[in-house]
Scaffold this motif. Sequence first.
Motif, PDB file in Angstrom:
ATOM      1  N   PHE A 169      -8.392  -3.752  -4.724  1.00  0.00           N
ATOM      2  CA  PHE A 169      -7.118  -3.725  -4.037  1.00  0.00           C
ATOM      3  C   PHE A 169      -6.811  -5.218  -3.721  1.00  0.00           C
ATOM      4  CE2 PHE A 169      -8.660   0.389  -3.804  1.00  0.00           C
ATOM      5  CZ  PHE A 169      -7.475   1.470  -3.057  1.00  0.00           C
ATOM      6  N   ASP A 170      -5.432  -5.416  -3.862  1.00  0.00           N
ATOM      7  CA  ASP A 170      -5.098  -6.848  -3.450  1.00  0.00           C
ATOM      8  C   ASP A 170      -4.659  -6.998  -2.048  1.00  0.00           C
ATOM      9  OD1 ASP A 170      -2.426  -5.747  -3.488  1.00  0.00           O
ATOM     10  OD2 ASP A 170      -1.655  -7.432  -4.623  1.00  0.00           O
ATOM     11  N   GLY A 171      -4.751  -5.980  -1.318  1.00  0.00           N
ATOM     12  CA  GLY A 171      -4.359  -6.025  -0.087  1.00  0.00           C
ATOM     13  C   GLY A 171      -4.896  -4.770   0.885  1.00  0.00           C
ATOM     14  N   PRO A 177      -0.576  -1.930  -1.447  1.00  0.00           N
ATOM     15  CA  PRO A 177      -1.004  -3.045  -2.250  1.00  0.00           C
ATOM     16  C   PRO A 177      -1.035  -2.553  -3.725  1.00  0.00           C
ATOM     17  CG  PRO A 177      -3.114  -2.059  -1.343  1.00  0.00           C
ATOM     18  CD  PRO A 177      -1.729  -1.179  -0.707  1.00  0.00           C
ATOM     19  N   GLN A 178      -1.205  -3.565  -4.575  1.00  0.00           N
ATOM     20  CA  GLN A 178      -1.516  -3.314  -5.773  1.00  0.00           C
ATOM     21  C   GLN A 178      -2.993  -3.133  -6.273  1.00  0.00           C
ATOM     22  OE1 GLN A 178       0.541  -6.459  -8.422  1.00  0.00           O
ATOM     23  NE2 GLN A 178       1.408  -5.013  -9.253  1.00  0.00           N
ATOM     24  N   VAL A 179      -3.403  -2.339  -7.128  1.00  0.00           N
ATOM     25  CA  VAL A 179      -4.674  -2.421  -7.557  1.00  0.00           C
ATOM     26  C   VAL A 179      -5.035  -2.982  -8.926  1.00  0.00           C
ATOM     27  CG1 VAL A 179      -6.618  -0.597  -7.998  1.00  0.00           C
ATOM     28  CG2 VAL A 179      -4.911  -0.217  -6.208  1.00  0.00           C
ATOM     29  N   PHE A 180      -5.964  -3.848  -9.049  1.00  0.00           N
ATOM     30  CA  PHE A 180      -6.404  -4.580 -10.312  1.00  0.00           C
ATOM     31  C   PHE A 180      -7.535  -3.937 -10.836  1.00  0.00           C
ATOM     32  CE2 PHE A 180      -3.176  -7.302  -8.167  1.00  0.00           C
ATOM     33  CZ  PHE A 180      -2.690  -8.075  -9.069  1.00  0.00           C
ATOM     34  N   LYS A 395     -10.119  -5.381   1.424  1.00  0.00           N
ATOM     35  CA  LYS A 395      -9.427  -5.064   0.172  1.00  0.00           C
ATOM     36  C   LYS A 395     -10.477  -4.436  -0.805  1.00  0.00           C
ATOM     37  CE  LYS A 395      -6.705  -9.214   0.765  1.00  0.00           C
ATOM     38  NZ  LYS A 395      -6.329 -10.770   0.176  1.00  0.00           N
ATOM     39  N   PRO A 396     -10.360  -3.083  -0.546  1.00  0.00           N
ATOM     40  CA  PRO A 396     -11.586  -2.556  -1.310  1.00  0.00           C
ATOM     41  C   PRO A 396     -11.893  -2.554  -2.622  1.00  0.00           C
ATOM     42  CG  PRO A 396     -10.400  -0.849   0.044  1.00  0.00           C
ATOM     43  CD  PRO A 396      -9.511  -2.203   0.134  1.00  0.00           C
ATOM     44  N   SER A 397     -13.083  -2.638  -3.243  1.00  0.00           N
ATOM     45  CA  SER A 397     -13.628  -2.974  -4.433  1.00  0.00           C
ATOM     46  C   SER A 397     -13.986  -1.638  -4.859  1.00  0.00           C
ATOM     47  CB  SER A 397     -14.606  -4.092  -4.472  1.00  0.00           C
ATOM     48  OG  SER A 397     -15.105  -4.053  -5.878  1.00  0.00           O
ATOM     49  N   VAL A 398     -13.927  -1.186  -5.981  1.00  0.00           N
ATOM     50  CA  VAL A 398     -14.102   0.286  -6.342  1.00  0.00           C
ATOM     51  C   VAL A 398     -14.936   0.114  -7.812  1.00  0.00           C
ATOM     52  CG1 VAL A 398     -13.438   2.532  -6.565  1.00  0.00           C
ATOM     53  CG2 VAL A 398     -12.331   1.096  -5.209  1.00  0.00           C
TER      54      VAL A 398
END
Length: 447
Positions: A169-171, A177-180, A395-398
Amino acid sequence: MDPCPFVRLLVGNLALKIPVASKPARSVVHPSSSPCFCKIKLKNFPLQTAVVPFIPPENQFPDGQVQTLAASFHLSKADLEKLAAKSIFAGKLCLKIAVYTGRRGTTCGVNSGRLLGRVTVPLDLTGTETKPCVFHNGWIFVGKDTKGSSAQFHLNVKSEPDPRFVFQFDGEPECNPQVFQIQGSIRQPVFTCKFSFRNTGGQNQRSRSLQPETSSSRNWLSSFGSERERPGKERKGWSITVHDLSGSPVAAASMVTPFVASPGSDRVSRSNPGSWLILRPGDGTWKPWGRLEAWRERGSSDGLGYRLELIPDTNGGMGAAGIVLSESTLGSNKGGKFVIDLGSGSNGRATPGSATSPACSPRSSGDFGYGLWPYCSYRGFVMSATVEGEGKCSKPSVEISVQHVNCTEDAAAFVALAAAVDLSMDACRLFSHKLRKELCQHQDLLG
């Protein structure tokens, strides 16, 4: 985009044989009447502890029992590079295991267990990103004696490739947010998130990005939750929808049971948790995939307690009960990592049958069973998501195992779940603390 390389280092099939002395000392309690355990350590990774089943020395272990996984280490490409780096201060990479008799824990500040012996298994992780490798499988002598009179410890140590899709997540989830998708230094946008307040009492939603709810989806929401109307200490109606780059909704998380302070307190209790439904699109409406319950733990832990249940697809039927995939606690100050790992005891109830299944003896094959059950196709590592503590920018990392992603909607469902877990940290915050404005409905801000 290709997934990121990961490796799982697995330790399992533990067992212990200790010969019975002809004239045992009165002060010694034989392991057959006292539990055994071991501590498993891999260089800079956190120490893991596991129970070691005892096998009478005259018995052969049975072949028909399901095998157990005692510990697992998840190694990213960066971890593999660090472990492979040569240093004049460090020897060859090894897995270190200390075997103890007696109970785990401490008594009056002193460790209760008695050290029986140590086991060292050399590791060469070269090429493990692409092929499985067995480092040890069988019995090994432990203790002072090296002859047949000493204790024997059985273990299986192996690695297997576990490529994963990584999303960032970028926020914060409530800030749309956008998710990259991440691979090394490459960042590619794949999803957008839209936070809103679901219409719970005739009020307009703050966000109009959601498609109008059909009667079918409303029935699902009402059947899995309750719209308790309690003025004051409650948080309700939160919803987050995950869209693909074309703008189509591909997953959602909807708060179906409000997060309500228990009477006379400022916290959401375990006996009355709030809950979310994780939804996927299907047949022109939303279909429930999972149910997440969350609450605020009491006592010294004072963290976020959670339980995730998989909702079996029964073609619209309501007969099948939910299946617990994960149940644990995250620290409210430091946060932690939400994990679904079916086969490791690292997150409370990662193995669905672990609470009732007896400890199993090893089998020469070294295969580990995961306690699978009807309606569930998940096994091994499924996903993880980082969660920051209260008041911190999250900003969660999945990470999602490749074997559990067959389409965009699969990945999106786990992204929605990660957002729901992150938002639960706010929903379970003590009601004496105010939330940020993005999480407050208009009337709350006026109040």
